[in-house]
Design a protein around this motif. Structure first.
Motif, PDB file in Angstrom:
ATOM      1  N   GLU A  66       0.842  -1.204   0.000  1.00 29.41           N
ATOM      2  CA  GLU A  66       0.000   0.000   0.000  1.00 29.41           C
ATOM      3  C   GLU A  66       0.869   1.242   0.000  1.00 29.41           C
ATOM      4  O   GLU A  66       1.877   1.331   0.722  1.00 29.41           O
ATOM      5  CB  GLU A  66      -0.919  -0.005   1.215  1.00 29.41           C
ATOM      6  CG  GLU A  66      -1.891   1.164   1.262  1.00 29.41           C
ATOM      7  CD  GLU A  66      -2.894   1.060   2.401  1.00 29.41           C
ATOM      8  OE1 GLU A  66      -3.237   2.115   2.974  1.00 29.41           O
ATOM      9  OE2 GLU A  66      -3.312  -0.072   2.725  1.00 29.41           O
ATOM     10  N   GLY A  76      -2.681   5.288   0.077  1.00 32.73           N
ATOM     11  CA  GLY A  76      -4.064   4.851   0.147  1.00 32.73           C
ATOM     12  C   GLY A  76      -4.479   3.884  -0.947  1.00 32.73           C
ATOM     13  O   GLY A  76      -5.621   3.424  -0.976  1.00 32.73           O
ATOM     14  N   THR A 105      -8.323   0.097  -4.796  1.00 34.61           N
ATOM     15  CA  THR A 105      -8.823   0.310  -3.435  1.00 34.61           C
ATOM     16  C   THR A 105      -8.612  -0.922  -2.575  1.00 34.61           C
ATOM     17  O   THR A 105      -8.168  -0.838  -1.428  1.00 34.61           O
ATOM     18  CB  THR A 105     -10.317   0.679  -3.465  1.00 34.61           C
ATOM     19  OG1 THR A 105     -10.502   1.816  -4.299  1.00 34.61           O
ATOM     20  CG2 THR A 105     -10.824   0.972  -2.058  1.00 34.61           C
TER      21      THR A 105
END
Length: 389
Positions: free
Chosen positions: A139, A142, A160
């Motif tokens: 990651e 974000g 995501t």
């Protein structure tokens, strides 16, 4: 950013001697500001030689030690025979884990992974999580991506969430991932990715997180028994559980003249205390109880054997069967199921560290203590100090 917790914090200079045996467990030993290595009995095997050892770990299958050293802002890892496992790198810290070839490395609030002492994932991510198939969800800013077991960027850091495919895998040699993003309308867009299957070795059954508690279903028979005991002796305030059968085998009862322990097997009160009784844990197959007498605490097992005399201000049960002893504002400890004697209260603080694997059937308890003079050092569950001030 994941936090890293080191056993202790120091600094380093040169090399190890050749006194260590092939598979001997050696622990960091401090003499003043210098660090060397000693065995579990405190016998120095490598004379103190450095001012900077910051972490160590033993890992299967050989359970040899790996020692992290830090010098001039650079970190390296060596073994107890002064062989270099990881050459000096410009890092802030590292973290090793038992039963893992991975070393998590940190620099400027970023994290990376070294595997088999070679860089697998560069130190540029905010978070890294190991998944099944020995892949890593990484990651940054974000957004998530995925790096496979060979260090290849399989999924770019642009999604995501990333997870395994829920569908049935028709090709046993392929592993399927799904990456998801939300569009401007709030709908999820999915993209599929495929990688080769990596077989993962299972962790040995004996190694795992400590058993914190045990949930049981109280039967109607046990409810009726508790009611009967309450009518005969007094209020039932707690009970102990037989770990083999997951049933209640003893009840703590508050009576008119104090407290008692009712044994289901013996059908009677087997222990009494004028002040209080608390279940502590198992010790060599017997349930133990913290009991108070004349405002002092002691530890008694179900046979009536006194494990700790009534001489402590408090005894607090900690995780992994460790009892912290306090007397006159000083701390000691007693480890259930250990072959070693209690450590008498003489320390300002005692911190429980992760136990050190020694073999597939034994882990050695290790602690960080703070002396009355404010000096820190390592202490074994055998009561041996691995430091000299």
């Amino acid at each position: 950013m994941k936090k890293i917790y080191l056993l202790f914090l120091l600094s380093i200079t040169t090399v190890f001697s050749q006194n260590a045996k092939k598979n001997e467990l050696l622990l960091p030993y401090r003499d003043g500001n210098l660090w060397g290595l000693c065995d579990t009995l405190g016998k120095v095997k490598v004379k103190p030689f450095t001012t900077g050892m910051v972490d160590f770990m033993t890992t299967p299958p050989n359970f040899k030690g790996k020692y992290v050293i830090k010098k001039n802002g650079k970190i390296s890892i060596i073994d107890q025979h002064k062989r270099t496992l990881l050459a000096e790198m410009n890092l802030d810290s590292v973290k090793m884990y038992p039963f893992s070839k991975d070393i998590y490395v940190y620099k400027n609030n970023k994290i990376g992974v070294i595997r088999n002492f070679k860089m697998l994932i560069p130190v540029q991510y905010d978070e890294i999580s190991l998944t099944s198939n020995q892949s890593y969800v990484v990651e940054k800013g974000g957004k998530q991506g995925l790096i496979n077991s060979k260090g290849k960027q399989l999924i770019p850091v642009a999604y995501t969430t990333i997870h395994e495919s829920w569908g049935e895998n028709e090709n046993s040699k392929k592993f399927h991932w799904v990456a998801e993003n939300e569009n401007n309308d709030g709908e999820e867009n999915e993209v599929g990715f495929t990688d080769s299957v990596v077989l993962v070795d299972e962790t040995p059954e004996w190694y795992g997180p400590p058993v914190i508690g045990m949930k049981i279903q109280v039967t109607e028979e046990e409810e009726n028994r508790s009611k009967s005991i309450g009518e005969k002796y007094g209020e039932v305030v707690s009970f102990s559980i037989n770990r083999n059968s997951a049933t209640i085998d003893m009840y703590i009862v508050k009576m008119n003249d104090g407290y008692g322990v009712y044994s289901v097997d013996q059908d009677k009160i087997i222990l009494k205390s004028d002040e209080s009784i608390e279940v502590c844990g198992m010790n060599n197959g017997y349930t133990t109880f913290l009991m108070k007498k004349n405002s002092q605490m002691g530890l008694i097992d179900e046979t009536g054997k006194v494990l700790l005399d009534y001489e402590y201000d408090t005894i607090e049960k900690e995780w992994m069967g460790i009892c912290m002893l306090k007397k006159d504002n000083k701390k000691g400890m007693f480890v259930l199921n250990s072959i070693y004697k209690p450590v008498k209260p003489k320390y300002k603080e005692i911190k429980i560290l992760e136990a050190i694997p020694v073999s597939e059937s034994w882990q050695f308890g290790l602690f960080e203590v703070t002396t009355e003079a404010g000096k820190k050092g390592l202490l074994g569950e055998n009561g041996v100090e691995y430091f000299k001030n």
